[in-house]
Design a protein around this motif. Structure first.
Motif, short mmCIF file in Angstrom:
data_model
loop_
_atom_site.label_atom_id
_atom_site.label_comp_id
_atom_site.label_asym_id
_atom_site.label_seq_id
_atom_site.Cartn_x
_atom_site.Cartn_y
_atom_site.Cartn_z
N LEU A 164 27.64 36.12 36.29
CA LEU A 164 27.18 35.86 37.42
C LEU A 164 26.18 36.64 37.96
CD1 LEU A 164 28.24 34.28 40.30
CD2 LEU A 164 29.59 36.38 40.69
N ASN A 165 25.12 36.04 38.65
CA ASN A 165 23.98 36.77 39.03
C ASN A 165 23.30 37.69 37.99
OD1 ASN A 165 24.02 35.64 41.69
ND2 ASN A 165 25.31 37.35 42.32
N HIS A 166 23.29 37.26 36.75
CA HIS A 166 22.39 37.83 35.45
C HIS A 166 23.07 38.88 34.93
CE1 HIS A 166 18.64 35.56 36.58
NE2 HIS A 166 18.95 35.83 37.86
N GLN A 167 24.52 39.00 35.21
CA GLN A 167 25.42 40.16 34.92
C GLN A 167 26.85 39.56 34.48
OE1 GLN A 167 25.65 42.91 38.12
NE2 GLN A 167 26.28 44.64 36.73
N TYR A 168 27.34 40.30 33.45
CA TYR A 168 28.66 40.28 33.12
C TYR A 168 29.82 41.29 34.02
CZ TYR A 168 27.45 37.06 29.34
OH TYR A 168 26.93 36.10 28.54
N HIS A 169 30.74 40.53 34.23
CA HIS A 169 31.74 41.21 35.04
C HIS A 169 33.14 41.10 34.37
CE1 HIS A 169 29.06 41.78 38.44
NE2 HIS A 169 28.74 40.29 38.01
N ASP A 170 34.08 42.10 34.18
CA ASP A 170 35.37 42.13 33.98
C ASP A 170 36.27 41.74 34.77
OD1 ASP A 170 34.37 43.70 31.61
OD2 ASP A 170 35.20 45.48 32.44
N ALA A 171 37.54 41.02 34.06
CA ALA A 171 38.51 40.74 35.23
C ALA A 171 39.73 41.45 34.89
CB ALA A 171 38.95 39.36 35.21
N ILE A 172 40.48 41.93 35.72
CA ILE A 172 41.60 42.75 35.56
C ILE A 172 43.12 41.75 35.73
CG2 ILE A 172 43.02 44.54 36.35
CD1 ILE A 172 40.40 45.74 37.74
N THR A 173 43.88 41.80 34.68
CA THR A 173 45.29 40.88 34.76
C THR A 173 46.23 41.94 35.46
OG1 THR A 173 44.62 39.77 32.65
CG2 THR A 173 46.80 39.70 33.46
N MET A 174 46.85 41.40 36.37
CA MET A 174 47.85 41.93 37.06
C MET A 174 49.04 41.18 37.19
SD MET A 174 45.46 43.57 40.13
CE MET A 174 46.84 45.09 40.44
N SER A 175 50.35 41.62 37.35
CA SER A 175 51.64 41.07 37.37
C SER A 175 52.65 41.78 38.32
CB SER A 175 52.19 40.40 36.16
OG SER A 175 52.78 41.72 35.57
N ILE A 176 53.55 41.12 38.75
CA ILE A 176 54.59 41.54 39.55
C ILE A 176 55.93 40.78 39.15
CG2 ILE A 176 54.34 40.21 41.66
CD1 ILE A 176 55.38 42.49 43.17
N LEU A 177 56.94 41.67 38.68
CA LEU A 177 58.33 40.83 38.36
C LEU A 177 59.04 41.01 39.58
CD1 LEU A 177 58.84 43.05 35.07
CD2 LEU A 177 57.77 40.91 35.57
N GLU A 178 60.31 40.06 39.51
CA GLU A 178 61.03 39.78 40.71
C GLU A 178 61.78 40.92 41.17
OE1 GLU A 178 64.69 37.21 39.89
OE2 GLU A 178 64.30 37.79 37.59
N HIS A 179 62.25 41.95 40.34
CA HIS A 179 62.94 42.96 40.81
C HIS A 179 61.98 44.13 41.64
CE1 HIS A 179 61.62 44.87 36.83
NE2 HIS A 179 61.80 46.09 37.58
N GLU A 180 60.75 44.10 40.98
CA GLU A 180 59.71 44.89 41.71
C GLU A 180 59.50 44.67 43.07
OE1 GLU A 180 57.31 46.40 37.79
OE2 GLU A 180 56.60 44.67 38.60
N PHE A 181 59.40 43.36 43.20
CA PHE A 181 58.88 42.56 44.47
C PHE A 181 60.13 43.06 45.43
CE2 PHE A 181 59.25 39.00 47.64
CZ PHE A 181 57.92 39.11 48.22
N ARG A 182 61.45 42.65 44.79
CA ARG A 182 62.71 42.96 45.84
C ARG A 182 62.62 44.26 46.31
NH1 ARG A 182 64.92 38.29 42.61
NH2 ARG A 182 64.81 36.54 43.92
#
Length: 194
Positions: A164-182
């Motif tokens: 994007l705009n002449h430059q590469y960018h990283d993406a971060i993968t994230m997650s949440i599990l049901e017990h963490e949410f509760r």
């Protein structure tokens, strides 16, 4: 996994969620064409009004693999973004979540936090999912902060995945599990202002 029952129960302090309607076309087209939204979502496609109408028609049909909901301001009843659960896998009880808030004028008001919380309550409390994941570009510090505040954990980095705009960018993968949410959120925390 239909969306109809979610409309009346997905209300927060500042926003509510509902399925898309063809009457949203003007606001949805403006949202899809907004450069700020496109930057944070990594969207490089140019949408025509007809393409936006076709997409509204597509996502308004019931589909067990996804839940597409519009984020609507309680104060104005106008569309301020969308939040989507997609790639719903009933066997592994997992899904991907994505969100976008329309335009700079709607950023920083807590709409995204509230919409994510409402959709996560739906994912874990109604759809009985175990894991919800997302991908966020490394330059989107505000979103990363919100996701961590909600309880998402970083899992890894997709290096140079967006050009994007002449430059590469990283993406971060994230997650949440049901017990963490509760552990972090009570059933009524949608109205508590997170």
């Amino acid at each position: 996994m239909e969306q109809q029952g979610l409309v009346k129960t997905s209300e927060g302090k500042h926003i509510y969620l509902r399925p898309v309607e063809m009457s949203d076309l003007d606001d949805y087209y403006a949202y899809l064409s907004d450069p700020t939204t496109s930057r944070f979502t990594g969207t490089q496609k140019v949408f025509s009004r007809q393409t936006a109408a076709s997409w509204i028609e597509h996502i308004s049909k019931p589909d067990s693999s996804r839940v597409d909901l519009m984020i609507i301001s309680q104060a104005t009843d106008r569309l301020v973004g969308e939040v989507v659960l997609n790639d719903i896998d009933p066997v592994n009880r997992s899904a991907n979540i994505r969100i976008a808030i329309a335009g700079q004028e709607n950023q920083g008001k807590g709409y995204g936090t509230e919409a994510m919380l409402l959709m996560l309550h739906h994912a874990f409390g109604t759809l009985n999912l175990h894991r919800v994941e997302l991908s966020v570009y490394a330059f989107n510090d505000r979103a990363i902060h919100v996701y961590e505040k909600l309880g998402f954990k970083r899992e890894g980095i997709q290096r140079d995945c967006l050009f994007l705009n002449h430059q590469y960018h990283d993406a971060i993968t994230m997650s949440i599990l049901e017990h963490e949410f509760r552990e972090r959120h009570t059933p009524n925390s949608c109205n508590a202002g997170v």
